[in-house]
Design a protein around this motif. Structure first.
Motif, PDB file in Angstrom:
ATOM      1  N   TYR B 440       0.687  -1.193  -0.128  1.00 17.78           N
ATOM      2  CA  TYR B 440      -0.081   0.025   0.043  1.00 17.78           C
ATOM      3  C   TYR B 440       0.958   1.330  -0.011  1.00 17.78           C
ATOM      4  O   TYR B 440       0.580   2.247  -0.776  1.00 17.78           O
ATOM      5  CB  TYR B 440      -1.054   0.103   1.230  1.00 17.78           C
ATOM      6  N   GLN B 443       2.785   1.588  -3.058  1.00 21.79           N
ATOM      7  CA  GLN B 443       1.873   1.955  -4.460  1.00 21.79           C
ATOM      8  C   GLN B 443       1.754   3.462  -4.255  1.00 21.79           C
ATOM      9  O   GLN B 443       1.594   4.313  -5.210  1.00 21.79           O
ATOM     10  CB  GLN B 443       0.462   1.529  -4.229  1.00 21.79           C
ATOM     11  N   ARG B 444       1.985   4.095  -2.920  1.00 20.29           N
ATOM     12  CA  ARG B 444       1.664   5.595  -3.023  1.00 20.29           C
ATOM     13  C   ARG B 444       2.971   6.274  -3.328  1.00 20.29           C
ATOM     14  O   ARG B 444       2.994   7.398  -2.793  1.00 20.29           O
ATOM     15  CB  ARG B 444       1.024   5.845  -1.587  1.00 20.29           C
TER      16      ARG B 444
ATOM     17  N   PHE C  81      -1.922   4.951 -10.116  1.00 14.05           N
ATOM     18  CA  PHE C  81      -2.562   4.983  -8.687  1.00 14.05           C
ATOM     19  C   PHE C  81      -3.441   3.978  -8.938  1.00 14.05           C
ATOM     20  O   PHE C  81      -4.462   3.869  -9.772  1.00 14.05           O
ATOM     21  CB  PHE C  81      -3.202   6.526  -8.553  1.00 14.05           C
ATOM     22  N   LEU C  82      -3.539   3.019  -7.782  1.00 13.16           N
ATOM     23  CA  LEU C  82      -4.260   2.190  -7.472  1.00 13.16           C
ATOM     24  C   LEU C  82      -5.378   2.542  -6.345  1.00 13.16           C
ATOM     25  O   LEU C  82      -4.718   2.761  -5.300  1.00 13.16           O
ATOM     26  CB  LEU C  82      -3.707   0.713  -7.184  1.00 13.16           C
ATOM     27  N   ALA C  83      -6.694   2.784  -6.758  1.00 13.57           N
ATOM     28  CA  ALA C  83      -7.738   2.861  -5.560  1.00 13.57           C
ATOM     29  C   ALA C  83      -7.735   1.478  -5.170  1.00 13.57           C
ATOM     30  O   ALA C  83      -8.539   0.454  -5.805  1.00 13.57           O
ATOM     31  CB  ALA C  83      -8.749   3.550  -5.820  1.00 13.57           C
ATOM     32  N   PHE C  84      -7.425   1.101  -3.849  1.00 14.32           N
ATOM     33  CA  PHE C  84      -7.697  -0.363  -3.492  1.00 14.32           C
ATOM     34  C   PHE C  84      -9.119  -0.906  -3.165  1.00 14.32           C
ATOM     35  O   PHE C  84      -9.820   0.018  -2.496  1.00 14.32           O
ATOM     36  CB  PHE C  84      -6.798  -0.628  -2.089  1.00 14.32           C
ATOM     37  N   PRO C  87      -8.751  -0.937   1.179  1.00 12.37           N
ATOM     38  CA  PRO C  87      -7.671  -0.174   1.637  1.00 12.37           C
ATOM     39  C   PRO C  87      -7.296  -0.726   3.044  1.00 12.37           C
ATOM     40  O   PRO C  87      -7.767  -1.179   3.989  1.00 12.37           O
ATOM     41  CB  PRO C  87      -8.260   1.377   2.069  1.00 12.37           C
ATOM     42  N   ASN C 143      -6.541   4.807   7.833  1.00 13.27           N
ATOM     43  CA  ASN C 143      -7.491   3.710   7.582  1.00 13.27           C
ATOM     44  C   ASN C 143      -7.959   3.028   8.922  1.00 13.27           C
ATOM     45  O   ASN C 143      -9.104   2.211   8.867  1.00 13.27           O
ATOM     46  CB  ASN C 143      -7.369   2.885   6.431  1.00 13.27           C
ATOM     47  N   GLU C 155      -9.439   6.927  -0.069  1.00 10.03           N
ATOM     48  CA  GLU C 155      -8.363   6.605  -1.401  1.00 10.03           C
ATOM     49  C   GLU C 155      -8.765   7.599  -2.699  1.00 10.03           C
ATOM     50  O   GLU C 155      -7.633   8.011  -3.189  1.00 10.03           O
ATOM     51  CB  GLU C 155      -9.182   5.237  -2.009  1.00 10.03           C
ATOM     52  N   GLN C 158      -6.357  10.489  -1.679  1.00  7.71           N
ATOM     53  CA  GLN C 158      -5.200  10.505  -2.138  1.00  7.71           C
ATOM     54  C   GLN C 158      -5.011  10.522  -3.759  1.00  7.71           C
ATOM     55  O   GLN C 158      -3.824  10.991  -4.082  1.00  7.71           O
ATOM     56  CB  GLN C 158      -4.639   9.006  -1.721  1.00  7.71           C
TER      57      GLN C 158
END
Lengths: 443, 488, 251
Positions: B440, B443-444, C81-84, C87, C143, C155, C158
Motif C-alpha cells: 500500500y 503504491q503511494r 495510482f491504484l484505488a484499493f 484499503p 484507515n 482513497e 489520495q
C-alpha cells in the motif's frame, strides 16, 4: 527440609527393594532404562522454587522426605463406590487404579469402543520401552519412570470411530500417610482414529499422600483425542500429573482439566507438534479454597509449520488459596504460519487469596499469529451492580457471577456424559460456599 | 509529521553508527584491575568523605565475597563470554583543572559534544527551541553542566554527583542506596563500589523545574568500564523531566557499562525520566559493542507521586535493564514506555517491575520490541500486587514485531497478585510487517525502506509520543537507522 | 497511454490472466466488468506491481515505458495510482504524515519541488473540502477504524492529491451505500481530465451510471470476452453474465 541427597538415596533404596517386582524387570534393556531414570532423578532432586519452572510452587512435604510406595488394596471397595464418584460416567467403559495398581475387579470393559485396546503396563512387555521413555524429562517424570508399577496402555486402531469415553479412575487409599503412587499411562491413537479418555483422581481427606501420574500421548495423522482430567484429591493430597503429547500431521488434541482437589496440585501438559496442520486446545479451570495451592503449567512447542494452539485457563480462588498459571508457547524458526493463542483469567474471592501468572512467548519465526492475555481481579462491579439493582442480595449476586464464570468454561465440553460429570463437580464446589467463609476440605 | 519527513531524510544520509569516533584527549586512569585499593583510589581521587568510602568498601566486599563466587546472574536471555573483571580500568577521566566556567572546558571535549549534536555552550543551547540544562559525562566524569546558576536561583540542585557529595552531603547520604541498595544485584554492587561520577538533581518542594534536565553519557577511553550513578530527588509537589542519552566509539572489544539510577518522588511529586540509548551495538558480525547492564529504579515514596520511564533502546551489544517503580505511596502512579530494537547480533533482555505496595496505586506498561537480523529481543516484566494494595490497577501491553526468520522475540511476564480488589490486565502479541501494508505504501510512492520505517514508527508511536519533543525527533531517526539493512 | 498486450499473469503458480489486450488513451475512462474470480483484481494488482503477480508473457507499456520492469513506487512516481478494493490499515501512522510523505515522494519522482508543511496543509484542505470529507479523519492513523465509505473516500482523496496519469479503481463501489457511492463517484468525476486516464474495475453496472465510461471490456475466465460502448454495461445489467455464457457465483 531434608537434604536432597538423603531423599534421593531413600528413593534409590525403594527402587532396589522393588526392582524385581516392577514390570519388565527381567529385560536388561528396561532395567537400564529405569536405572537411567533413577539416576536423572537423583541428579536433579525434587524440584524446588529455585528452578524457574517451579518458581511459584513449593512441593511441601515432598521436600521433607521420600514418600514410601503405596500398599496394594485388594478389597473393601465396591463398584458402587466408584460409580458414586462419577455418576454421569457410571456404566461406561472404565479402568480403576487403587494406590496406583490396577483393580481388575472394579474395571468394566464391556462398552469399550470398537478398535480400542486396553492393557495394563505389566501385561504389555512389547510397549514398555516406549511407555517408559525418559527423554527430555523432568525429575518427577524420571522418578515416575523408575518406580512405575502399573498403568494403562490404550491403543486405538487406525480409522476407529469415536465411541464412549474411556474413564480411567485413580483412587488413593493411603495408610498411615506419606505414601506415593506412580502410575504411567500411554495412549496411542493411530491414524484417522478418534477417541475420548477421561482421567479422574480421587482420595480421602486426612493423611497426606502423593499421586505422581504420568501420561504419554501420541495422536497419529488426522487422528483425534479428547482428553479430560478431573483432579479431586483429598484435602491433604499432593498431586502432580504430567501429560506429554505428540501430534502428527493433521492430528487434533483437545484437553480440558478441572482441578479442585489436593493440598498442592500441579497439572503439567506439554504438547509437541511433529507434523503440519495439527491443532490443540488446552482448556482448564482451577477452583481453590482453604490453603490449597493449584498450579497449571502448559507448554506448547510449535516445531513445524501451520499448526494451531488455543489455550484458555480460568481460576477461582477463595480463602487463602494460591493459584498458578504458567504457559509457554515456543515457535521454532521453521514453524511459519503458526497460530497460537493463550488466555488466563483469574478471580480472587478473598483478601488472602493470591495468584501468580507467567504466560510466556518465545517466537523464532516471523510469519505467525501469537498472542497471550492474562487478567486478574474481582468480579466485574458493573455486573454485580446490575444484579443487585434487580433485587439480588450481594452474596447471591456474587455467587451467581462466579458460577457463570465457571459455567462458561464447563458448558463447552463436548461429550454429554463428561460435561454432566464436570458440571456436577464444579457445582458441588460452588455450593461449598463462596466469599471467604470456608476453611478448606471437601466431601 | 515534520519529524517523520526528517526521519526519512536522515535514513538516506546515515547508514552507519555515526557516533563511532574516538576523541584524542589527555586522560587519567587508575591502574588496571579491581581490589580494595582501587576503590580507595577512586574515593581519594574524588576527595570523598569517609562515610562514602566505607559504603563503597561494604559494597565491594559484598560483591567480591557474596556475588562474585556465584558469578554473574544468568537468568536473563542473553549470552556472552565470562567477563574478566580484573582486565579493565575502573577509572578514567579527562585531565582537567578546576573549572570556573564553561569557557574553561577543554575545547576538544566541546568539539566532541558538538559532533554528537549536544551544545554545551549556553548561548548555543539558548538558540535552540527550548531550554535544556545539560550535564555531560565523559568516561564516567561529569565535564560540564549548563544553566547551573539559573537553576540555583530556584533552589534546584543539578550537577555532577561528585559536586553533590561535596556541596550537599546530607542529601546524598540520605538517599544514596535508598532505592537500589548495594546488595540489590551483581552489577549494582559493582557500581556502588567503583562508580566514578554521574548526575545529581534535587528539586525542592513545590518547584516545577522549568527546563528539561539532561545528562549525556559518552564512553571514550578503551578498556574501561563506565559506572555512573544518577540520583534524582523530587521533593513534595516538585516536578522534573529528565533526559539521558548515550553514545560510545566503535571499538572491537566489548565494554561494560553498569550504571545505577535511583529516583525518589515524595508526596505529589512527579519524575519523568527519558532515555535514548544508542551505545555502540557492535558491527554487523557481532564484534564489539557495549554491555549495557543497568539498574534503574524509582521509588514513589509519597502519596500521589508519579514516576514515568520512557526508553528507546537501539544501541548496545547486550542490554540488560529493567527500569522499575516501587509504588509505596497511596495513589502513586508508575509508567513504563519502551521501544527496544535489536538488529544484527544484538541481544536485549529488558522490561520493568511494577511493585504495588500502597492503595490505589496504578501502573501502565507499554512495550514495543522489534527484532531484526540475527538478534534476540526479550521483554521481561514483573507486576506484583501486594496484599495491602487495595484497588491497585495495572495495564500491560507488549507487542513484538519480527523482521525475518533469523531473529527471536520473547515475552516473559510475571504477574503476582495478592489482593482481590486489584485489576491486572496483560496483553501480548507477536506479528510481522504485513505485505499488504508494505505494498500500500509503495503504491503511494514510498520506497521499501521508507515504508518499513514508517510502519515501524507507527508501531512504536504510543511510546515515542511520550518522549519530550527534542528527543522524539532523534528517537524516530534512530528507529529508522537501527533497522538499516534489515529490509529484505 | 496504456497498452496491455497479450498479458499472461500467474499467481501462486496458477495462471489467472490468459492473454489480455487492452489499450487506453489519455482522457479516456474504460470500465472492466466481470464476475467474481474473473481476474479483475489480478489485473489491478499487476498494473500496480504487487509481489507475487508474475507476468509470464506479454507486456504492459505505459507512456512508452515497460511498466513490468518497475517497482511499485516507481510506477507510483510515473503516475500509476491504484484505488484499493480493501484499503489497508496502518496503525500508528497518522493520515497527514502518510499523505505528505507520499505526495512529496511522488512530486520528487516527477521532478517537482517538495511542498513544505504550510503548502501541503493548504492543498490538502482544498481537496478535503472538495470531497466533503471530515478533516479530523486524517489525524487518525491511516484507515484505522474508518467505515467502508470513509476508507474509499480516503482513497479518492489520495488520488486527488497525487494527481496520477492513470487511475485504476478496483471495485471502488463495493461496500458502499447509495449516498456514499454518489459522493465517491462525484469525486472521481471531478478528477476526470484530458490528461488523465481511468480504468474502472467493477462487478456491477451501478457505478457506471455515475462514472460513465467511454468503453466497456468484459473480463471472464482471465480473458476479455466482449468489448463495447457504455450501452454494453446496461445490457449486461439486464441480462446478466449469462448472456456471455458465463456463470457468476456471486449473482
Amino acid at each position: 527440609m531434608a537434604q536432597a541427597t538423603d531423599i534421593s538415596r531413600a528413593y534409590a533404596d525403594q527402587f532396589a527393594r522393588l526392582r524385581a517386582t516392577l514390570p519388565g524387570a527381567k529385560d536388561p534393556k528396561l532395567s537400564a532404562l529405569r536405572e537411567g531414570a533413577l539416576a536423572r532423578f537423583a541428579k536433579a532432586g525434587v524440584p524446588t522454587p529455585r528452578l524457574e519452572d517451579w518458581k511459584y510452587t513449593r512441593l511441601g512435604a515432598l521436600l521433607d522426605g521420600a514418600f514410601e510406595p503405596s500398599s496394594p488394596v485388594v478389597n473393601g471397595i465396591g463398584e458402587d463406590a466408584i460409580d458414586a464418584l462419577s455418576p454421569a460416567l457410571a456404566g461406561g467403559p472404565r479402568l480403576v487404579f487403587v494406590n496406583g495398581l490396577l483393580r481388575a475387579d472394579l474395571c468394566c470393559l464391556d462398552g469399550l469402543p470398537a478398535g480400542m485396546r486396553v492393557e495394563s503396563l505389566g501385561a504389555a512387555p512389547a510397549d514398555l520401552a516406549e511407555a517408559l521413555a525418559d527423554r527430555d524429562a523432568d525429575a518427577l517424570w524420571s522418578l515416575n519412570g523408575a518406580l512405575a508399577r502399573d498403568g494403562a496402555i490404550v491403543t486405538v486402531a487406525k480409522d476407529a470411530g469415536e465411541g464412549d469415553p474411556l474413564h480411567i479412575v485413580h483412587l488413593a487409599r493411603p495408610g498411615a500417610g506419606g505414601e506415593a503412587s506412580h502410575t504411567r499411562h500411554m495412549i496411542r491413537i493411530e491414524p484417522g482414529a478418534a477417541a475420548t479418555v477421561v482421567e479422574s483422581f480421587f482420595g480421602p481427606d486426612g493423611a497426606a499422600y502423593w499421586s505422581n501420574a504420568a501420561c504419554l500421548i501420541r495422536v497419529g495423522r488426522d487422528a483425534r483425542l479428547r482428553h479430560f482430567r478431573r483432579q479431586q484429591e483429598g484435602a491433604a493430597g499432593l498431586h502432580r500429573t504430567a501429560v506429554r503429547v505428540e501430534l502428527d500431521a493433521g492430528a487434533a488434541y483437545e484437553s480440558f482439566g478441572l482441578f479442585l482437589g489436593g493440598a498442592i496440585g500441579r497439572d503439567e501438559i506439554s504438547v509437541r507438534f511433529a507434523g503440519e496442520g495439527a491443532s490443540c486446545t488446552l482448556d482448564g479451570i482451577y477452583l481453590g479454597r482453604g490453603t490449597q495451592h493449584l498450579d497449571c503449567t502448559t507448554r506448547v512447542f510449535h516445531a513445524v509449520p501451520r499448526c494451531t494452539s488455543h489455550e484458555t485457563y480460568r481460576g477461582v480462588l477463595d480463602d487463602k488459596a494460591h493459584g498458578v498459571f504458567q504457559g509457554l508457547i515456543r515457535v521454532e524458526k521453521q514453524a511459519q504460519k503458526t497460530d497460537a493463542h493463550m488466555l488466563s483469567k483469574t478471580l480472587l474471592l478473598s483478601d488472602r487469596a493470591a495468584v501468580d501468572a507467567k504466560p510466556e512467548l518465545e517466537i523464532l519465526a516471523d510469519d505467525v499469529q501469537c498472542s497471550h492475555g492474562a487478567t486478574t481481579g474481582d468480579l466485574d462491579p458493573a455486573s454485580l451492580f446490575f444484579l443487585r439493582s434487580r433485587g439480588l442480595p450481594e452474596a447471591r449476586a456474587r455467587a451467581m457471577l462466579v458460577e457463570a464464570f465457571i459455567t462458561q468454561m464447563v458448558e463447552g465440553i463436548g461429550p454429554d456424559a463428561v460435561r454432566a460429570d464436570f458440571t456436577a463437580a464444579a457445582s458441588a464446589w460452588s455450593a461449598g460456599g463462596l466469599g471467604g467463609g470456608m476453611t478448606g476440605g471437601r466431601a | 509529521m515534520a519529524a517523520m519527513v526528517a526521519t526519512i531524510e536522515t535514513v538516506r544520509e546515515l547508514s552507519e553508527y555515526k557516533h563511532g569516533f574516538v576523541t584524542e584527549i589527555d586522560e587519567e586512569r587508575a591502574p588496571k584491575g579491581l581490589n580494595e585499593d582501587i576503590v580507595r583510589f577512586i574515593s581519594a581521587k574524588k576527595e570523598e568523605p569517609e562515610w562514602l568510602l566505607e559504603w563503597r568498601l561494604k559494597a565491594f566486599r559484598h560483591w567480591r565475597d557474596r556475588l562474585l563466587p556465584a558469578a554473574e546472574p544468568t537468568w536473563a536471555r542473553v549470552s556472552f563470554p565470562p567477563i574478566d573483571f580484573q582486565d579493565s580500568y575502573y577509572f578514567s577521566a579527562p585531565k582537567r583543572k578546576e573549572l570556573n566556567s564553561l569557557d574553561e572546558v577543554d575545547p576538544e571535549l566541546l568539539a566532541t559534544y558538538a559532533k554528537l549534536g549536544i551544545p554545551l555552550k549556553e548561548q548555543e543551547v539558548l538558540a535552540g527551541v527550548k531550554n535544556i540544562a545539560i550535564d555531560a559525562v565523559f568516561d564516567s566524569v561529569s565535564v560540564a553542566t549548563t544553566f547551573k546558576k539559573k537553576l540555583q536561583e530556584m533552589g534546584i540542585i543539578f550537577g555532577s554527583f561528585s559536586d553533590a557529595v561535596k556541596e550537599h552531603p546530607e542529601l546524598v547520604r540520605k538517599y544514596l542506596g535508598s532505592v537500589v541498595p548495594y546488595t540489590d544485584n551483581f552489577y549494582a554492587a559493582l557500581n556502588s563500589a567503583v562508580f566514578s561520577d554521574g548526575s545529581f538533581a534535587y528539586i525542592p518542594p513545590g518547584v516545577r523545574c522549568p527546563m528539561e534536565l539532561s545528562t549525556y553519557f559518552r564512553i571514550n577511553a578503551s578498556n574501561t568500564g563506565q559506572f555512573e550513578r544518577t540520583l534524582l530527588i523530587a521533593d513534595k509537589g516538585a516536578y522534573v523531566s529528565y533526559l539521558e542519552g548515550c553514545t560510545a566509539p566503535q571499538r572491537d572489544e566489548n565494554q561494560l557499562h553498569a550504571a545505577v539510577v535511583e529516583l525518589v518522588a515524595l508526596d505529589d511529586a512527579e519524575v519523568k525520566y527519558s532515555t535514548v540509548q544508542n551505545w555502540y551495538p557492535g558491527d554487523a558480525e557481532g564484534k564489539g559493542g557495549i554491555y549495557n547492564f543497568v539498574t534503574k529504579r524509582g521509588a514513589c515514596k509519597g502519596v500521589n507521586s508519579k514516576i514515568s520511564w520512557t526508553q528507546v533502546e537501539t544501541g548496545s551489544a547486550i542490554t540488560w535493564k529493567y527500569p522499575s517503580c516501587i509504588l509505596q505511596g497511596d495513589n502513586s502512579v508508575g509508567e513504563f514506555y519502551s521501544v527496544a530494537i535489536t538488529n544484527n547480533h544484538q541481544q536485549a533482555d529488558t522490561g520493568t517491575k511494577m511493585v504495588h505496595i500502597g492503595r490505589n496505586t496504578r501502573s501502565t506498561i507499554i512495550s514495543k520490541g522489534i527484532s531484526a537480523g540475527k538478534s534476540q529481543n526479550t521483554y521481561r516484566g514483573l507486576v506484583r500486587i501486594g496484599p495491602k494494595a487495595e484497588g491497585a490497577r495495572n495495564y500491560t501491553q507488549c507487542d513484538s514485531l519480527l523482521m525475518g526468520d533469523t531473529c527471536e522475540a520473547h515475552t516473559t511476564p510475571y504477574i503476582e497478585v495478592k489482593n482481590r480488589s486489584a485489576q491486572v490486565e496483560h496483553e501480548a502479541t507477536t506479528s510481522k510487517i504485513s505485505e499488504d501494508q508494505l505494498f500500500y505504501l509503495r503504491q503511494r510512492g514510498l520506497d521499501a525502506e521508507d515504508a518499513v520505517s514508517m510502519i515501524v514508527n507507527g508501531f512504536c508511536k504510543q511510546v515515542l509520543q511520550e518522549l519530550p519533543m527534542e528527543f522524539a525527533v532523534e528517537a524516530q531517526k534512530l528507529v529508522a537507522i537501527s533497522l538499516e539493512g534489515s529490509v529484505g | 497511454m496504456l497498452e496491455i498486450k497479450n498479458l499472461h499473469v500467474t499467481v501462486g503458480g496458477k495462471e489467472i490472466l490468459h492473454g489480455i489486450n487492452l489499450s487506453l488513451d489519455e482522457g479516456q475512462v474504460h470500465a472492466v466488468m466481470g464476475p467474481n474470480g474473473s481476474g479483475k483484481s489480478t489485473l489491478a494488482y499487476v498494473l500496480a506491481g504487487r509481489d507475487g503477480y508474475e507476468v509470464t508473457r506479454g507486456e504492459i507499456v505505459f507512456d512508452g515505458k515497460d511498466l513490468n520492469a518497475m517497482t511499485p513506487e516507481e510506477r507510483a512516481h510515473a503516475g500509476v495510482f491504484l484505488a484499493f478494493q480493501y484499503p489497508v490499515e496502518i496503525p500508528g501512522v497518522s493520515g497527514l504524515n502518510f499523505l505528505k510523505s507520499a505526495l512529496n515522494e511522488v512530486r520528487k519522482g516527477r521532478g517537482e519541488s517538495e511542498l513544505d508543511a504550510v503548502e501541503f496543509l493548504k492543498l490538502m484542505r482544498e481537496r478535503v473540502s472538495e470531497l466533503k470529507m471530515d478533516e479530523a479523519l486524517l489525524k487518525r492513523p491511516v484507515n484505522v477504524g474508518f467505515s467502508g465509505g470513509e476508507k474509499k473516500r480516503n482513497e479518492i482523496l489520495q488520488m486527488s492529491l497525487l494527481e496520477p496519469r492513470l487511475a485504476v479503481l478496483d471495485e471502488t463501489d463495493s461496500g458502499l451505500d447509495i449516498d456514499a457511492l454518489r459522493i465517491v463517484a462525484e469525486g472521481v468525476n471531478s478528477l476526470r481530465s484530458p490528461k488523465r486516464a481511468m480504468l474502472v474495475i467493477t462487478h456491477y453496472q451501478r457505478l457506471l451510471s455515475y462514472i460513465v465510461p467511454d468503453k466497456v471490456h468484459i473480463l471472464a475466465g482471465g480473458k476479455i470476452i466482449a468489448e463495447g460502448g457504455k450501452e454494453l454495461a446496461l445490457e449486461l445489467e439486464e441480462k446478466g453474465y449469462a448472456m456471455f455464457g458465463v456463470t457468476d457465483e456471486a449473482a
